[in-house]
Design a protein around this motif. Structure first.
Motif, short mmCIF file in Angstrom:
data_model
loop_
_atom_site.label_atom_id
_atom_site.label_comp_id
_atom_site.label_asym_id
_atom_site.label_seq_id
_atom_site.Cartn_x
_atom_site.Cartn_y
_atom_site.Cartn_z
N SER A 7 0.93 -0.83 0.24
CA SER A 7 -0.28 0.51 0.22
C SER A 7 0.99 1.32 0.15
N GLY A 8 0.73 2.54 -0.19
CA GLY A 8 0.57 3.52 0.00
C GLY A 8 1.02 4.64 -1.03
N GLY A 9 0.73 3.64 -2.66
CA GLY A 9 1.27 4.22 -3.63
C GLY A 9 0.57 5.36 -4.81
N GLY A 10 0.78 6.32 -5.01
CA GLY A 10 -0.26 7.09 -5.24
C GLY A 10 0.44 8.39 -6.45
N LEU A 11 -0.52 9.22 -6.93
CA LEU A 11 0.59 9.88 -7.40
C LEU A 11 1.28 11.19 -7.02
N VAL A 12 1.84 11.24 -7.28
CA VAL A 12 3.33 12.54 -7.31
C VAL A 12 3.27 13.15 -8.38
N GLN A 13 3.98 14.33 -7.65
CA GLN A 13 4.65 15.09 -8.66
C GLN A 13 6.35 14.58 -9.12
N PRO A 14 7.26 14.87 -9.76
CA PRO A 14 8.43 14.65 -9.84
C PRO A 14 9.19 15.94 -8.88
N GLY A 15 9.84 15.54 -7.71
CA GLY A 15 10.27 15.21 -7.05
C GLY A 15 9.79 15.14 -5.34
N GLY A 16 9.01 14.58 -5.65
CA GLY A 16 8.25 14.38 -4.59
C GLY A 16 8.73 12.99 -3.61
N SER A 17 7.87 12.75 -3.01
CA SER A 17 7.88 11.82 -1.68
C SER A 17 6.82 11.34 -1.67
N LEU A 18 7.44 9.34 -1.54
CA LEU A 18 5.86 9.03 -1.22
C LEU A 18 6.20 7.77 0.32
N PHE A 67 16.10 6.33 -2.42
CA PHE A 67 15.10 5.24 -1.47
C PHE A 67 15.46 5.01 -0.90
N ILE A 68 14.96 4.73 0.39
CA ILE A 68 15.28 3.76 1.54
C ILE A 68 14.34 2.88 1.94
N THR A 77 6.02 -5.83 8.94
CA THR A 77 6.20 -4.60 7.96
C THR A 77 7.34 -4.26 7.60
N MET A 78 7.17 -3.79 5.97
CA MET A 78 8.51 -3.44 5.02
C MET A 78 7.67 -2.01 4.94
N TYR A 79 8.96 -1.49 4.73
CA TYR A 79 8.81 0.04 4.04
C TYR A 79 9.71 0.31 2.83
N LEU A 80 8.97 1.27 2.64
CA LEU A 80 10.43 2.01 0.90
C LEU A 80 9.94 3.68 1.06
N ARG A 81 10.37 4.18 1.79
CA ARG A 81 11.05 6.10 1.53
C ARG A 81 11.70 6.17 0.41
N MET A 82 10.57 7.15 -0.64
CA MET A 82 10.76 7.25 -2.03
C MET A 82 11.23 8.64 -1.91
N ASN A 83 12.23 9.30 -2.05
CA ASN A 83 12.26 10.78 -2.06
C ASN A 83 12.72 10.70 -3.71
N GLY A 109 0.39 -5.51 -5.73
CA GLY A 109 0.79 -4.35 -6.08
C GLY A 109 0.56 -3.47 -5.83
N THR A 110 1.76 -1.74 -5.82
CA THR A 110 0.57 -0.77 -5.65
C THR A 110 0.96 0.26 -6.53
N GLN A 111 0.29 1.11 -7.56
CA GLN A 111 1.02 1.91 -8.17
C GLN A 111 1.39 2.91 -7.94
N VAL A 112 2.63 3.28 -9.09
CA VAL A 112 3.06 4.88 -8.41
C VAL A 112 3.07 5.31 -9.90
N THR A 113 2.74 6.64 -9.71
CA THR A 113 2.85 7.84 -10.67
C THR A 113 3.24 8.52 -10.59
N VAL A 114 4.42 9.42 -10.91
CA VAL A 114 5.43 10.34 -11.05
C VAL A 114 5.15 11.15 -12.79
N SER A 115 4.01 12.05 -12.14
CA SER A 115 3.43 13.09 -13.38
C SER A 115 3.64 14.17 -12.92
N SER A 116 4.08 15.23 -13.79
CA SER A 116 2.95 16.86 -13.00
C SER A 116 2.03 16.79 -13.90
#
Length: 116
Positions: A7-18, A67-68, A77-83, A109-116
């Motif tokens: 879980s935790g995916g989503g739409l984020v702008q370039p340079g953002g974090s999830l 990424f961390i 539980t496992m995490y992935l911090r994406m910066n 899976g969880t979808q991550v979309t990086v787009s402006s």
């Protein structure tokens, strides 16, 4: 059968974090080296980060420094911090063991979309 739930995916702008989360059966999880994988449309599933049961980490060159990966064995539980996300990070992200098939199958899976 053991399950993996991302879980935790989503739409984020370039340079953002999830921050992504992966929940698994603690009894298996705590003994297992785990990884975050990603698969973009038309491409193979690739390992981007891995962590041993004791917390040692390793990253693909494409995400190193951005990424961390971390884990909480007690919670299973496992995490992935994406910066500093880039459009090329867009993909479906999955968690699973590094070797063998202890969980029996992949999660949804969880979808991550990086787009402006």
């Amino acid at each position: 059968q053991a399950q993996l739930v991302e879980s935790g995916g989503g739409l984020v702008q370039p340079g953002g974090s999830l921050r992504l989360s992966c929940v698994a059966s603690p009894t298996i999880f705590r003994l297992t080296s785990m990884g975050w994988y990603r698969q973009a449309p038309g491409k193979e599933r690739d390992l981007v980060a891995r962590i041993t049961s004791g917390g040692l980490t390793n990253y693909a060159d494409s995400v190193k420094g951005r990424f961390i990966i971390s884990r909480d064995n007690a919670k299973g539980t496992m995490y992935l911090r994406m910066n500093s996300l880039k459009p090329e990070d867009s993909a479906v992200y999955y968690c699973n063991a590094i070797s063998g098939n202890p969980f029996g199958s992949w999660g949804q899976g969880t979808q991550v979309t990086v787009s402006s």
